[in-house]
Scaffold this motif. Structure first.
Motif, mmCIF file in Angstrom:
data_model
loop_
_atom_site.group_PDB
_atom_site.id
_atom_site.type_symbol
_atom_site.label_atom_id
_atom_site.label_comp_id
_atom_site.label_asym_id
_atom_site.label_seq_id
_atom_site.Cartn_x
_atom_site.Cartn_y
_atom_site.Cartn_z
ATOM 1 N N PRO A 266 0.822 -1.215 0.000
ATOM 2 C CA PRO A 266 0.000 0.000 0.000
ATOM 3 C C PRO A 266 0.860 1.271 0.000
ATOM 4 N N LYS A 267 0.224 2.404 -0.294
ATOM 5 C CA LYS A 267 0.918 3.691 -0.220
ATOM 6 C C LYS A 267 1.422 3.909 1.203
ATOM 7 N N TRP A 268 2.558 4.592 1.318
ATOM 8 C CA TRP A 268 3.151 4.761 2.655
ATOM 9 C C TRP A 268 2.246 5.563 3.596
ATOM 10 N N GLN A 269 1.455 6.478 3.032
ATOM 11 C CA GLN A 269 0.535 7.267 3.884
ATOM 12 C C GLN A 269 -0.530 6.369 4.509
ATOM 13 N N ASP A 270 -1.034 5.401 3.709
ATOM 14 C CA ASP A 270 -2.034 4.457 4.230
ATOM 15 C C ASP A 270 -1.409 3.519 5.258
ATOM 16 N N ALA A 271 -0.160 3.119 4.991
ATOM 17 C CA ALA A 271 0.564 2.259 5.931
ATOM 18 C C ALA A 271 0.762 2.975 7.266
ATOM 19 N N LEU A 272 1.078 4.258 7.193
ATOM 20 C CA LEU A 272 1.259 5.057 8.402
ATOM 21 C C LEU A 272 -0.027 5.108 9.223
ATOM 22 N N GLN A 273 -1.141 5.307 8.538
ATOM 23 C CA GLN A 273 -2.434 5.366 9.229
ATOM 24 C C GLN A 273 -2.729 4.050 9.945
ATOM 25 N N HIS A 274 -2.489 2.951 9.247
ATOM 26 C CA HIS A 274 -2.698 1.615 9.821
ATOM 27 C C HIS A 274 -1.796 1.436 11.053
ATOM 28 N N TYR A 275 -0.551 1.866 10.919
ATOM 29 C CA TYR A 275 0.411 1.714 12.014
ATOM 30 C C TYR A 275 0.016 2.537 13.241
ATOM 31 N N LEU A 276 -0.410 3.762 13.014
ATOM 32 C CA LEU A 276 -0.843 4.623 14.133
ATOM 33 C C LEU A 276 -2.040 4.000 14.854
ATOM 34 N N ASN A 277 -2.927 3.398 14.079
ATOM 35 C CA ASN A 277 -4.064 2.687 14.686
ATOM 36 C C ASN A 277 -3.592 1.492 15.522
ATOM 37 N N GLU A 278 -2.594 0.781 15.000
ATOM 38 C CA GLU A 278 -2.037 -0.377 15.709
ATOM 39 C C GLU A 278 -1.367 0.083 17.014
#
Length: 284
Positions: A266-278
């Motif tokens: 995925p795009k790094w921005q989407d990955a960041l969002q997922h990570y912050l949620n995690e």
């Protein structure tokens, strides 16, 4: 399938083991306390005893600045350790995946580095990782070499955690804005690696989340997504001197992934969002 994962206590090794287990694969994650990879006899005995179908070699000495002074330890882990793992893999006829880095390149230019481009590391860490690549290539016909960049995961230290920590006491930060690369979420990367080891599509790959940014742009996106009111000042590499030279261009072409039918991350921005949620779930 039985998979041995070195570097289990690190960000990527942790997520690779987690992903494999979710798929019902027999994952054996080991860290420094389980095996000294710089001890050839120990390595062979351990690999022979566990007899895995695949070894994913994530373990590495990754303290880039420290490596310039602690060259012996860096060499023992990244070069000798890789050599012993590769020799053991060959003896027991096991597939090997070696995790490498964008630091094998010189960081010049603005074009993404292709998988077949000749490495030319500028720092000692990158040199040892390239030596590891050459060992794997020389010893094993069937192997995966996967170069990754700017990694972040739930287990361990990374740039995002540092930025969030600093945001608690700072409302303004200077961050390097002339080094380009792709932030890479180990959750996404682990899924790709577990897909990959179940194929015979061997060779050298680049794997990172889609899109490029600078560290300053990455920091700004972190604060925006995390609702932190922090001003990011973009500064030059020269204004933030470090012991080891950082590559200014860590853009990696992922064409080989696409050519071999693997799904881009995925795009790094989407990955960041997922990570912050995690991260938020872990806190709660």
């Amino acid at each position: 399938m039985k998979v041995l994962v070195t570097g289990y206590t690190g960000q990527l090794g942790h997520d690779v083991v987690r992903e494999g287990k979710l798929r019902g694969i027999n994952m054996i994650g080991i860290g420094r306390e389980d095996l000294d990879i710089a001890n050839e006899v120990e390595v062979y005995q351990y690999v022979q005893k566990t007899n895995p179908d695949v070894i994913i070699h994530c373990a590495a000495y990754t303290a880039v600045d420290k490596a310039e002074d602690d060259k012996e330890t860096c060499w023992n882990v990244n070069v000798l350790g890789t050599k012993y793992i590769a020799k053991a893999a060959k003896k027991v006829n096991t597939k090997l995946m070696y995790i490498s880095t964008d630091y094998v390149f010189d960081g010049k230019g603005e074009e993404p580095f292709k998988e077949a481009d000749k490495p030319d590391p500028v720092g000692y860490y990158g040199l040892t990782k390239y030596e590891g690549e050459k060992i794997v290539t020389d010893l094993l016909e069937e192997h995966f070499i996967v170069r990754i960049s700017w990694v972040f995961g739930i287990n361990g230290h990374n740039f995002i955690k540092t930025m969030l920590r600093l945001s608690k006491t700072r409302d303004e930060l200077n961050v390097v804005g002339d080094q380009y690369g792709s932030p890479t979420y180990t959750f996404d990367l682990a899924r790709l690696l577990v897909d990959m080891i179940q194929t015979e599509k061997y060779g050298v790959y680049h794997a990172s989340n889609e899109g490029f940014c600078t560290w300053a742009e990455f920091a700004s996106e972190i604060f925006q997504q995390a609702n932190k009111d922090v001003t990011v000042n973009s500064i030059s590499t020269e204004e933030y001197p470090t012991r080891a030279v950082r590559p200014k261009n860590s853009r990696l072409s992922k064409q080989k992934l696409i050519d071999n039918g693997f799904e881009p991350l995925p795009k790094w921005q989407d990955a960041l969002q997922h990570y912050l949620n995690e991260l938020a779930q872990e806190v709660n």
